[in-house]
Design a protein around this motif. Structure first.
Motif, PDB file in Angstrom:
ATOM      1  N   SER A 250       0.837  -1.206   0.000  1.00 54.62           N
ATOM      2  CA  SER A 250       0.000   0.000   0.000  1.00 54.62           C
ATOM      3  C   SER A 250       0.872   1.257   0.000  1.00 54.62           C
ATOM      4  O   SER A 250       0.554   2.248  -0.674  1.00 54.62           O
ATOM      5  CB  SER A 250      -0.932  -0.004   1.210  1.00 54.62           C
ATOM      6  N   ARG A 251       1.956   1.224   0.746  1.00 51.58           N
ATOM      7  CA  ARG A 251       2.882   2.368   0.746  1.00 51.58           C
ATOM      8  C   ARG A 251       3.510   2.551  -0.643  1.00 51.58           C
ATOM      9  O   ARG A 251       3.689   3.679  -1.101  1.00 51.58           O
ATOM     10  CB  ARG A 251       3.969   2.152   1.805  1.00 51.58           C
ATOM     11  N   GLU A 252       3.855   1.442  -1.280  1.00 53.84           N
ATOM     12  CA  GLU A 252       4.403   1.539  -2.628  1.00 53.84           C
ATOM     13  C   GLU A 252       3.374   2.146  -3.582  1.00 53.84           C
ATOM     14  O   GLU A 252       3.718   2.952  -4.455  1.00 53.84           O
ATOM     15  CB  GLU A 252       4.842   0.161  -3.129  1.00 53.84           C
ATOM     16  N   PHE A 253       2.122   1.748  -3.425  1.00 51.63           N
ATOM     17  CA  PHE A 253       1.049   2.314  -4.262  1.00 51.63           C
ATOM     18  C   PHE A 253       1.024   3.841  -4.148  1.00 51.63           C
ATOM     19  O   PHE A 253       0.904   4.548  -5.151  1.00 51.63           O
ATOM     20  CB  PHE A 253      -0.292   1.720  -3.820  1.00 51.63           C
ATOM     21  N   LEU A 254       1.153   4.333  -2.916  1.00 46.48           N
ATOM     22  CA  LEU A 254       1.077   5.786  -2.694  1.00 46.48           C
ATOM     23  C   LEU A 254       2.252   6.543  -3.313  1.00 46.48           C
ATOM     24  O   LEU A 254       2.147   7.748  -3.564  1.00 46.48           O
ATOM     25  CB  LEU A 254       0.981   6.082  -1.197  1.00 46.48           C
ATOM     26  N   LEU A 255       3.349   5.844  -3.553  1.00 47.67           N
ATOM     27  CA  LEU A 255       4.465   6.498  -4.244  1.00 47.67           C
ATOM     28  C   LEU A 255       4.072   6.893  -5.658  1.00 47.67           C
ATOM     29  O   LEU A 255       4.533   7.907  -6.193  1.00 47.67           O
ATOM     30  CB  LEU A 255       5.683   5.569  -4.290  1.00 47.67           C
ATOM     31  N   PRO A 258      -0.059   9.394  -4.936  1.00 48.35           N
ATOM     32  CA  PRO A 258      -0.080   9.938  -3.567  1.00 48.35           C
ATOM     33  C   PRO A 258      -1.409  10.582  -3.175  1.00 48.35           C
ATOM     34  O   PRO A 258      -1.654  10.774  -1.982  1.00 48.35           O
ATOM     35  CB  PRO A 258       1.043  10.991  -3.594  1.00 48.35           C
ATOM     36  N   ASP A 259      -2.255  10.884  -4.115  1.00 53.03           N
ATOM     37  CA  ASP A 259      -3.522  11.550  -3.794  1.00 53.03           C
ATOM     38  C   ASP A 259      -4.665  10.575  -3.552  1.00 53.03           C
ATOM     39  O   ASP A 259      -5.802  11.005  -3.348  1.00 53.03           O
ATOM     40  CB  ASP A 259      -3.913  12.502  -4.939  1.00 53.03           C
ATOM     41  N   ASN A 260      -4.390   9.290  -3.583  1.00 56.79           N
ATOM     42  CA  ASN A 260      -5.451   8.294  -3.407  1.00 56.79           C
ATOM     43  C   ASN A 260      -5.826   8.205  -1.923  1.00 56.79           C
ATOM     44  O   ASN A 260      -5.074   7.654  -1.105  1.00 56.79           O
ATOM     45  CB  ASN A 260      -4.996   6.932  -3.930  1.00 56.79           C
ATOM     46  N   LYS A 261      -6.972   8.752  -1.572  1.00 59.05           N
ATOM     47  CA  LYS A 261      -7.382   8.830  -0.162  1.00 59.05           C
ATOM     48  C   LYS A 261      -7.740   7.457   0.401  1.00 59.05           C
ATOM     49  O   LYS A 261      -7.492   7.181   1.583  1.00 59.05           O
ATOM     50  CB  LYS A 261      -8.563   9.782  -0.032  1.00 59.05           C
ATOM     51  N   ARG A 262      -8.347   6.604  -0.435  1.00 52.48           N
ATOM     52  CA  ARG A 262      -8.717   5.267   0.057  1.00 52.48           C
ATOM     53  C   ARG A 262      -7.477   4.491   0.473  1.00 52.48           C
ATOM     54  O   ARG A 262      -7.461   3.866   1.544  1.00 52.48           O
ATOM     55  CB  ARG A 262      -9.472   4.515  -1.041  1.00 52.48           C
ATOM     56  N   MET A 263      -6.430   4.552  -0.343  1.00 52.55           N
ATOM     57  CA  MET A 263      -5.211   3.820  -0.011  1.00 52.55           C
ATOM     58  C   MET A 263      -4.518   4.440   1.209  1.00 52.55           C
ATOM     59  O   MET A 263      -3.937   3.710   2.035  1.00 52.55           O
ATOM     60  CB  MET A 263      -4.262   3.792  -1.201  1.00 52.55           C
ATOM     61  N   ALA A 264      -4.606   5.740   1.326  1.00 52.51           N
ATOM     62  CA  ALA A 264      -4.018   6.398   2.501  1.00 52.51           C
ATOM     63  C   ALA A 264      -4.722   5.931   3.773  1.00 52.51           C
ATOM     64  O   ALA A 264      -4.075   5.696   4.812  1.00 52.51           O
ATOM     65  CB  ALA A 264      -4.123   7.915   2.360  1.00 52.51           C
ATOM     66  N   ARG A 265      -6.045   5.775   3.705  1.00 52.85           N
ATOM     67  CA  ARG A 265      -6.793   5.266   4.874  1.00 52.85           C
ATOM     68  C   ARG A 265      -6.396   3.824   5.176  1.00 52.85           C
ATOM     69  O   ARG A 265      -6.291   3.426   6.344  1.00 52.85           O
ATOM     70  CB  ARG A 265      -8.297   5.361   4.618  1.00 52.85           C
ATOM     71  N   ASN A 266      -6.169   3.018   4.119  1.00 51.47           N
ATOM     72  CA  ASN A 266      -5.750   1.624   4.320  1.00 51.47           C
ATOM     73  C   ASN A 266      -4.399   1.554   5.025  1.00 51.47           C
ATOM     74  O   ASN A 266      -4.181   0.724   5.914  1.00 51.47           O
ATOM     75  CB  ASN A 266      -5.663   0.894   2.981  1.00 51.47           C
ATOM     76  N   VAL A 267      -3.480   2.449   4.641  1.00 44.46           N
ATOM     77  CA  VAL A 267      -2.158   2.477   5.280  1.00 44.46           C
ATOM     78  C   VAL A 267      -2.299   2.759   6.770  1.00 44.46           C
ATOM     79  O   VAL A 267      -1.683   2.095   7.618  1.00 44.46           O
ATOM     80  CB  VAL A 267      -1.254   3.517   4.598  1.00 44.46           C
ATOM     81  N   LEU A 268      -3.120   3.747   7.113  1.00 46.13           N
ATOM     82  CA  LEU A 268      -3.349   4.072   8.528  1.00 46.13           C
ATOM     83  C   LEU A 268      -3.955   2.879   9.271  1.00 46.13           C
ATOM     84  O   LEU A 268      -3.581   2.586  10.415  1.00 46.13           O
ATOM     85  CB  LEU A 268      -4.260   5.286   8.642  1.00 46.13           C
TER      86      LEU A 268
END
Length: 544
Positions: A250-255, A258-268
């Motif tokens: 998921s962190r790699e995805f955000l690289l 970076p603006d994907n809010k759903r993936m940012a929530r998954n990381v948290l």
């Protein structure tokens, strides 16, 4: 109308229903027979023709655009070009007011693509459906399981069995055909959508690896991207309890996004889960392979398939032998058949060169227009199922003289009456991608079986003819007999399904192993109890 006449009429109706040519074009069944897959080449050739015309149109359009670009560029590069010249001044104004507008809003590009789209829409009805893609993907997973194939090897185009540190080449294609990241993603996604993470994870991992290697390259035909593969793989790992891998992916995805809010929530979410249970960071979940449809003999079945039909111990058993068979039949005296006794209990024999290449080709040709998805008895109904992937057709002996000759040959060799109502019409089967038929009995094991509608008793014997060869796989495995027989082109396999007492022989549980590489055709002649009373007398002894 007597019982025999009624049965003949019933068989004729069944043969017509099974041979409805309208079913041949049914979308969603292309994957279930290799001959249907081969027919899919024709619409793709039509699409190639459309694309060739489109490319030629685009090349002409781009040549014209290049001409316009070079003309204007040459004016700008010439420092001596004076705008004081009224002709040049006029052409400058005209270009900016008219020419550039025409270039930008040219309809030629849209006309080219419209012609391509129109052509595609005309071909579209002949193309495989999404169900075919799903079926083909499940076939690759089936081959992966049964033959213990490496996903990485399959992606490179090689068929290798991996057991621990040992790697065995099962088949070496003349030309390697590798899969793309998008190809692997589609297989993984089919498994993912079924909730089958055992298969989804290795295919999605391979997709991620391939997408990483080609990141930044744009391929028109790809549906997925590195971000898609990372997204699916991360959630698949989460579903099996591997939070650490899910977080890393998921962190790699955000690289990349970076603006994907759903993936940012998954990381948290994953970080919180790991903080609450630190042991999950090092725990590695064991993913169990799904056992559908809960096959109790799966391990034995797959081990027999992995032998690819090889039986080295046969040469060490004196009671297994080869001979020329005449069966005391005048028909066979001048041309005896080569007989190989494969097994004694159950009694299974292989008749080599039972049909000629010409006969096999003729039978395949007669059946091909009438092939429909194979079904199995389910209670009183007959349904297509995932554990039997093939298409079949029923041929009456009146269709062609070659079928009459075939019936005479079978009758002479077995000594049995093979005419309706004492035997079924010839069933011709073509297996699909990874085509198989999991362990089953040919004889009816339930009193409500549709087989009894023939009013001629149960299936006493099976006579199966191999109408083609295959490069690898496709063996016939006898589960409780613990042996398998390879596909031998033009040979015929014979066995008794019932004891002389009329009871079913449990040792005849058998399976058609998945075809690894090749186009497998067989023809089945099922012979029933009634009409054989004096040809194979009954016995009260369960030993017989």
């Amino acid at each position: 109308m007597g019982p025999a006449a009624r049965l003949a009429a019933l068989l004729a109706v069944l043969a017509l229903q099974a041979g409805d040519p309208a079913g041949v074009a049914a979308r969603g069944d292309t994957f279930s027979a290799l001959t249907s897959v081969a027919r899919a080449l024709a619409p793709e050739r039509r699409l190639l023709g459309l694309l060739r015309r489109y490319l030629r149109g685009e090349e002409a359009r781009l040549r014209d655009l290049t001409r316009f670009y070079d003309k204007v560029l040459s004016l700008h590069e010439d420092s001596a070009t004076p705008v004081s010249n009224p002709l040049l001044a006029f052409t400058l104004i005209k270009r900016l007011q008219s020419d550039w507008k025409n270039v930008v809003h040219s309809l030629e590009a849209s006309e080219n693509i419209r012609a391509l789209k129109d052509g595609y829409e005309k071909v579209e009805q002949d193309l495989p459906a999404f169900e075919d893609l799903e079926g083909a993907a499940r076939a690759l997973m089936r081959l992966q399981d049964v033959y213990m194939l490496s996903v990485k090897g399959l992606a490179r185009g090689v068929f290798q069995r991996v057991t621990g540190c040992a790697v065995t080449d099962l088949y070496s294609p003349r030309r390697l055909f590798s899969l793309t990241g998008d190809d692997c993603f589609q297989v993984g996604k089919v498994a993912y959508d079924m909730g089958d993470y055992y298969h989804a994870i290795p295919w999605l991992e391979e997709a991620v690896s391939l997408f990483r290697g080609s990141y930044g390259e744009w391929k028109t035909e790809d549906e997925a991207s590195l971000e898609d593969a990372l997204d699916y793989l991360a959630f698949a790992y989460f579903q099996v309890g591997n939070i650490s891998c899910a977080l890393s992916l998921s962190r790699e995805f955000l690289l990349y996004s970076p603006d994907n809010k759903r993936m940012a929530r998954n990381v948290l979410k994953y970080e919180k889960l790991l903080a609450e249970s630190p042991n999950q960071a090092v725990a590695e979940a064991v993913i169990q392979r799904p056992n559908v449809p809960h096959l109790q003999t799966r391990d034995t079945y797959e081990e027999l398939c992995q032998t690819l039909g090889s039986q080295p111990t046969h040469y060490q058993i004196p009671s297994l032998y080869c001979s020329y068979e005449t069966s005391s039949s005048p028909y066979l005296l001048l041309q005896p058949v080569r007989k190989e006794v494969i097994h004694l209990e159950p009694y299974v024999v292989l008749y080599h060169d039972f049909v000629s290449d010409t006969e096999a080709q003729k039978i395949r040709g007669l059946a091909e227009p009438w092939l429909q998805r194979s079904v199995v008895a389910s209670g009183e109904k007959q349904l297509p199922v995932e554990y039997r992937i093939s298409k079949s057709a029923w041929l009456k002996d009146t269709v062609d003289p070659v079928l009459v000759t075939l019936d005479h040959r079978i009758a002479s060799l077995t000594g049995l009456d093979v005419q309706p109502p004492y035997a079924e019409y010839l069933q011709v089967v073509n297996y699909g991608i990874g085509g198989h038929y999991e362990p089953h009995f040919d004889h009816a094991t339930s009193p409500t079986s549709p087989l009894y509608r023939m009013n001629s008793g149960n299936r006493v014997a099976t006579f199966m003819i191999y109408l083609s060869s295959v490069e690898a796989g496709g063996a016939t495995a006898f589960i409780y007999g613990n042996f398998s027989v390879p596909v031998v082109k033009n040979a015929a396999l014979f066995w008794w399904n019932l004891h002389r007492s009329g009871e079913g022989d449990g040792d005849t549980l058998h399976a058609g192993c998945p075809v690894l590489v090749g186009d497998k055709w067989v023809a089945n002649k099922w012979i029933h109890e009634y009409g054989q009373e004096f040809r194979r007398p009954c016995s009260s002894s369960p030993e017989d």
